[in-house]
Write an enzyme that holds these catalytic residues in place. Sequence first.
Site, PDB file in Angstrom:
ATOM      1  CB  SER A 236      -1.192  -0.145   1.118  1.00 21.12           C
ATOM      2  OG  SER A 236      -1.962   0.696   1.101  1.00 21.12           O
ATOM      3  CG  ASP A 462      -6.011  -2.434  -4.094  1.00 24.71           C
ATOM      4  OD1 ASP A 462      -6.786  -2.145  -3.311  1.00 24.71           O
ATOM      5  OD2 ASP A 462      -4.979  -2.979  -4.172  1.00 24.71           O
ATOM      6  CG  HIS A 489      -5.307  -2.222  -0.385  1.00 18.37           C
ATOM      7  ND1 HIS A 489      -4.829  -2.196  -1.230  1.00 18.37           N
ATOM      8  CD2 HIS A 489      -4.755  -1.634   0.986  1.00 18.37           C
ATOM      9  CE1 HIS A 489      -3.931  -1.139  -1.435  1.00 18.37           C
ATOM     10  NE2 HIS A 489      -3.806  -1.095   0.266  1.00 18.37           N
TER      11      HIS A 489
END
Length: 522
Positions: A236, A462, A489
Amino acid sequence: MLPPRHGRSWPLTAALPLLLVLGACAQPDPAPATGGTAAPPAGLARFHDQELTFGSCADGYATTAAEETAYAGPGIECARLEVPLDYDEPGGPTGQVAMLRVPARGESQGSLLLNSGGPGGQGMPFALQTAAALDGSPVTERFDLVGFDPRGVGASTPAIECFTPEQYLAGDATTEFFFTAGDWTAADAERLAEQCAQGSGGDRALATVGSRDTVRDMDVLRAALGEEELNFLGQSYGTRIAALYAEAFPQNVRAMVVDGAIDPRAGNERRLAQYTGFQQSFDVLAADCATQPDCVLGTDPAQAVQRYQEIVRPLLDAPIPHGDGQLFGYSDAINATVWGLYAAERWPAITKGLTELQAGDPTRFVQMVQLAAEREPDGRGSNLTDANLAITCMDEARMSEEDAADFRARIYAATPFADPGRGTGGARDACEAWPAEPEPAYPLPERIDASAPALTISFTRDPTAPYDGATRMSEMLGGTLLTVDGDGHTIAAAGTNECVNRAVAEYLTTLTLPAADARCAG
């Protein structure tokens, strides 16, 4: 929590299970010789040359009760790295970056630095979670896992503190007024900046927590660990600092796993794409719910947004009392929903929570909000919310009040389930009174020629980092984009997908990348 294996008692986060399908692996061309790492910049030699003292993790490293328990476990060690508070003044005040190391189970091939995301996510507990999730993998066999709390975060000092535990419990710890309901004035922005400075050690601390400072810390850490080149796994937000590190120190890269990659060339548009991803996941959730009896969102997915709004919009004027004089309001419901949308395994919690909310019981959603903010029931917890604000203020260009209102309108259009129906007034950039100008982390160049290509990983659906952004990240860093079909994710550190596990382990241990068209099924 999943049960520990081989006697380990570390916390392990749940992750979306996927099926196995991976294309054949291809050997990359040998990485070009780099001639070794460059000498440290002037004034930084003493930081690069410092000796880290690893020892017990019980000495002031934990920020929560859960961490106190986890850090008392066997086989782990902690240390602090000294870094300049301001890299433009290396002889000035210093800070400390806290880290936790899980030594390799076999002969170590070197250190693997880890970042859990954020901005504001802690790396120390992430190292424990990754070690447990990948127990038995060649990764934990061959690498010392090193999770560090980035500057301003967690156990690192100075840490960003904008709110007290009492403010968290009272629901007075909001920094984002684009995605939720509420008015934000210039005085509010000034008060927020003042609170953050008072709790964090002054304006200078707020001015030196940008991601570009963090990547400088990462290179100091690489040197202090005795590594000529960096091995890094970031998920991320961690993909942002991976790209920034590759840009700043291209000659010092050995391997980078870039998981749940965010678009490296989008500024505020990146956030708009993030909100669009939330709506996409909401729509899939609604369609799935509609096939089940007594779906709280109804049997027609086309009406799910309206049904959701009928449940949560009344909270705008009539929040629900809970706990010790606390109130659960509209923004809390949105925050709980967004947290649930990050992974399909959490979707049942959203529908159950909405059902209970209709009956006047917000308990499940309250717990989800606490998980999202990484807070414990007594208000104690990580400084994720505070650090997220501070890092964002230093990483992203500021918006005018007019631009903020337009941005809010675009967010509501892209994410109708979150639209409170009250117009777009009252939105403004919460960073407008920040005591330093940003050093933007975006956009990055179209190509970064680091000394080694990266392994980029992305789900096709995602909810927060759209797939096309991962495509651009992979093109920029070179290497291979490993596509995971499904909703979710990040997956590389979860250990739940053997297809992904094999690709990550092969890459990190031998620098062998998957084939260009490799996919893992969900």
